[in-house]
Design an enzyme around this catalytic site. Structure first.
Site, mmCIF file in Angstrom:
data_model
loop_
_atom_site.group_PDB
_atom_site.id
_atom_site.type_symbol
_atom_site.label_atom_id
_atom_site.label_comp_id
_atom_site.label_asym_id
_atom_site.label_seq_id
_atom_site.Cartn_x
_atom_site.Cartn_y
_atom_site.Cartn_z
ATOM 1 C CB CYS A 132 -27.158 13.223 89.985
ATOM 2 S SG CYS A 132 -27.322 14.591 88.798
ATOM 3 C CG HIS A 142 -26.331 9.688 86.675
ATOM 4 N ND1 HIS A 142 -27.496 9.468 87.384
ATOM 5 C CD2 HIS A 142 -26.279 11.018 86.445
ATOM 6 C CE1 HIS A 142 -28.135 10.610 87.548
ATOM 7 N NE2 HIS A 142 -27.410 11.575 86.989
ATOM 8 C CD GLU A 159 -27.576 5.968 87.916
ATOM 9 O OE1 GLU A 159 -28.248 6.906 87.432
ATOM 10 O OE2 GLU A 159 -26.547 6.162 88.605
#
Length: 213
Positions: free
Chosen positions: A91, A186, A188
């Site tokens: 990001c 993202h 994660e």
């Protein structure tokens, strides 16, 4: 075990730390300029907007940003680039990579309603460049999450764009010669029980980064 520096603020990188630990790595969050010999790679995390002075623009839609943080993260990135060590930007981290190599940003995307955080991540289809590392990991078309209103514009020196959203917003980049990667989404938040049905699996790109490290 691979030791990964997360160039972020303590207490704001828990999702990255948890994912890397589950992958068998040792994450360390710090904003101290490191001795890169102590680390196998760098993760530049997501965050707020970026100081437009860093890419030669006047204010034109940028929201909250931290000029000191931006500059420290770029300094840390420089250390890893000079050492030719693997870097993954996520990001804001991807945007910092583009700026570091001389590229710039859209301070506020016209397409932002389909991308910015609204009580949670948004989700949308993307297309990967054929032959790119992402196409090899996920195929040409796959769905990712989204939580941003800024995006890269002109690419920096040596940077190539390798993934796009349905509306043309750039979703990933890579350096032509260095082990430097970035994704606007993202990963994660797309792994270990966090992934929604039909979404790309974040473990694959995190694993690709760790393999390089």
């Amino acid at each position: 075990m691979k030791k990964i520096l997360i160039a972020g603020e303590a207490g704001k990188t828990e999702n990255y730390e948890k994912a890397l630990k589950r992958m068998g790595a040792i994450p360390e969050t710090s904003l101290h300029v490191p001795d890169t010999s102590c680390y196998d790679g760098l993760l530049l995390p997501g965050g707020g907007d970026i100081d437009p002075k860093l890419f030669g623009q006047l204010w034109d839609g940028t929201r909250e940003f931290d000029p000191a943080l931006d500059r420290v993260q770029l300094t840390i990135l420089n250390e890893f680039v000079q050492g030719k060590k693997p870097v993954l930007g996520i990001c804001k981290g991807m945007q910092l990579i583009n700026i570091f190599f001389g590229g710039d940003l859209h301070q506020h995307l016209a397409q932002s309603p389909a991308h910015e955080y609204r009580g949670g991540d948004q989700a949308h289809e993307t297309r990967a460049e054929k032959g790119s590392f992402l196409e090899k990991l996920y195929g040409e078309h796959f769905r990712v999450n989204s939580a941003h209103h800024q995006g890269v514009d002109a690419p920096g020196q040596g940077i190539v764009y390798v993934q796009w959203a349905f509306d043309g917003v750039v979703e990933a980049l890579a350096h032509r010669f260095l082990p430097v990667l970035g994704v606007q989404w993202h990963p994660e938040r797309l792994c270990f029980g966090l992934k929604a049905e039909g979404m790309a699996e974040g473990v694959q790109i995190l694993g690709y980064f760790l393999e390089g490290a």
